[in-house]
Design an enzyme around this catalytic site. Sequence first.
Site, short mmCIF file in Angstrom:
data_model
loop_
_atom_site.label_atom_id
_atom_site.label_comp_id
_atom_site.label_asym_id
_atom_site.label_seq_id
_atom_site.Cartn_x
_atom_site.Cartn_y
_atom_site.Cartn_z
N ARG A 107 0.88 -1.19 0.00
CA ARG A 107 0.00 0.00 0.00
C ARG A 107 0.90 1.21 0.00
O ARG A 107 1.70 1.41 0.93
CB ARG A 107 -0.92 -0.01 1.22
CG ARG A 107 -1.63 1.32 1.41
CD ARG A 107 -2.77 1.26 2.41
NE ARG A 107 -3.91 0.56 1.86
CZ ARG A 107 -5.13 0.61 2.39
NH1 ARG A 107 -5.36 1.31 3.49
NH2 ARG A 107 -6.12 -0.05 1.83
N HIS A 134 -7.33 0.78 -6.45
CA HIS A 134 -7.52 -0.10 -5.28
C HIS A 134 -8.17 -1.40 -5.77
O HIS A 134 -9.34 -1.67 -5.51
CB HIS A 134 -8.41 0.62 -4.26
CG HIS A 134 -8.40 0.01 -2.89
ND1 HIS A 134 -7.63 -1.09 -2.56
CD2 HIS A 134 -9.07 0.35 -1.75
CE1 HIS A 134 -7.84 -1.39 -1.29
NE2 HIS A 134 -8.70 -0.53 -0.78
N GLN A 137 -10.11 -3.90 -3.45
CA GLN A 137 -11.44 -3.44 -3.05
C GLN A 137 -12.50 -3.86 -4.06
O GLN A 137 -13.59 -4.31 -3.71
CB GLN A 137 -11.44 -1.91 -2.90
CG GLN A 137 -12.75 -1.35 -2.39
CD GLN A 137 -13.04 -1.82 -0.98
OE1 GLN A 137 -12.19 -1.73 -0.09
NE2 GLN A 137 -14.23 -2.35 -0.74
N ASP A 223 -17.25 7.19 -1.41
CA ASP A 223 -16.01 7.00 -0.64
C ASP A 223 -15.71 8.33 0.04
O ASP A 223 -16.38 9.35 -0.25
CB ASP A 223 -14.89 6.59 -1.62
CG ASP A 223 -13.58 6.21 -0.94
OD1 ASP A 223 -13.56 6.05 0.30
OD2 ASP A 223 -12.56 6.08 -1.65
N CYS A 263 -16.41 1.52 0.54
CA CYS A 263 -15.24 0.68 0.83
C CYS A 263 -14.82 0.77 2.29
O CYS A 263 -14.13 -0.11 2.79
CB CYS A 263 -14.08 1.06 -0.09
SG CYS A 263 -13.47 2.73 0.14
N ARG A 291 -13.65 -8.80 1.63
CA ARG A 291 -12.23 -8.54 1.40
C ARG A 291 -11.43 -9.79 1.79
O ARG A 291 -10.48 -10.18 1.12
CB ARG A 291 -11.75 -7.33 2.23
CG ARG A 291 -12.35 -5.98 1.87
CD ARG A 291 -11.86 -5.48 0.54
NE ARG A 291 -10.41 -5.39 0.46
CZ ARG A 291 -9.66 -4.38 0.93
NH1 ARG A 291 -10.25 -3.34 1.48
NH2 ARG A 291 -8.34 -4.38 0.81
N1 NVA Z 1 -9.99 6.54 -1.34
C1 NVA Z 1 -9.61 6.15 -0.02
C2 NVA Z 1 -9.83 4.68 0.17
C3 NVA Z 1 -9.48 4.16 1.53
C4 NVA Z 1 -9.66 2.67 1.65
C5 NVA Z 1 -8.15 6.52 0.22
O1 NVA Z 1 -7.33 6.33 -0.68
O2 NVA Z 1 -7.83 6.99 1.32
N1 CP Z 2 -11.28 -0.26 2.35
C1 CP Z 2 -10.01 -0.31 2.81
O1 CP Z 2 -9.06 -0.55 2.06
O2 CP Z 2 -9.90 -0.12 4.15
P1 CP Z 2 -8.54 0.08 4.97
O3 CP Z 2 -7.98 1.43 4.57
O4 CP Z 2 -8.96 0.03 6.40
O5 CP Z 2 -7.57 -1.01 4.61
#
Ligand code: NVA
Ligand code: CP
Length: 309
Positions: A107, A134, A137, A223, A263, A291
């Site tokens: 990540r 992502h 997801q 989101d 998500c 997930r």
């Molecule tokens: N769009 C959000 C998703 C978190 C799971 C982010 O990138 O923070």
């Molecule tokens: N939806 C998702 O990826 O959640 P986290 O940021 O908690 O991993």
Amino acid sequence: MIVAASRHFLQLKDFSREDLDYLFQRTRTIKARFKSYQRYWPLQDRTLVMIFEKASTRTRLSFEAGMHQLGGSAIYLNTRDSQLGRGESVEDAAQVISRMSDIVMIRTFEQEIVERFASHSRVPVINGLTNQYHPCQLLADIFTYIEQRGPIQGRTVAWIGDSNNVCSTWLQAAEIFDFKVHVSTPPGYEVAAERADFHGADHFEQFADPVDAARGADLVTTDVWTSMGFEAENEVRLRDFADWQVDADLMRAAKADALFMHCLPAHRGQEVAAEVIDGVQSVVWDEAENRLHTQKALVEFLILGRLND
Ligand code: NVA
Ligand code: CP
């Protein structure tokens, strides 16, 4: 030693429709075994390394629990406590980490980082979220839709809010699974022109008014208004996105049996009203749970290939 090229999962479109159909079939098997407490340990002695440059609850938990449930183990690294935060190159880290593990999940910020890591890795690499995509997801989201409502082909999904990493992955999913995404963002936050052209009218349409985007939709999803890495814009975004909340009025524009997905993490009173996320159309807890099951199928597939058992 000659090392065979690994398959990676850096964007949803790295997998064909056939691969994804196989993954979902496998997810159903793996989920059913888990729900009936059957031990299933195909990944004994296999190790997943997870590298986090951003926070996570679901992604870390689902990969870590999933590896344990498959008989393997998971190691968590973050930028703060490893040499990754002290200038060791992505290429060197990939060489070393991939000699000590069987699969890696990352990540991070730019998509380019996961691509560089993958090109120097001996083992499969999974994108656990970047600024651009992502894909894990969307495995859970599409699986959840199919589980609840059957095939997603020909359906309409309304994306309300920021045209962020999750939105871009929905646009890839629409191409692969042949459905349509209606996107409504505040002015200035629209899907970038090159992506809009690529996705074309069959699978993507942009709407100025969120209610128009939701009209007739089978699924409404949103989101956070401020994604990780964009915190400096938070105050401006709170103002700019104020009219892009998914509330009960907006849900009424969608089909009567439309689902709501997010998500997570969610901010009630911002991108979604409590009455929607906690209401009967919401499937967010199934979506989060899936997930676990979809990623177990993903890791099994990347390490062991296709199985028939
Ligand atoms: N769009 C959000 C998703 C978190 C799971 C982010 O990138 O923070
Ligand atoms: N939806 C998702 O990826 O959640 P986290 O940021 O908690 O991993």
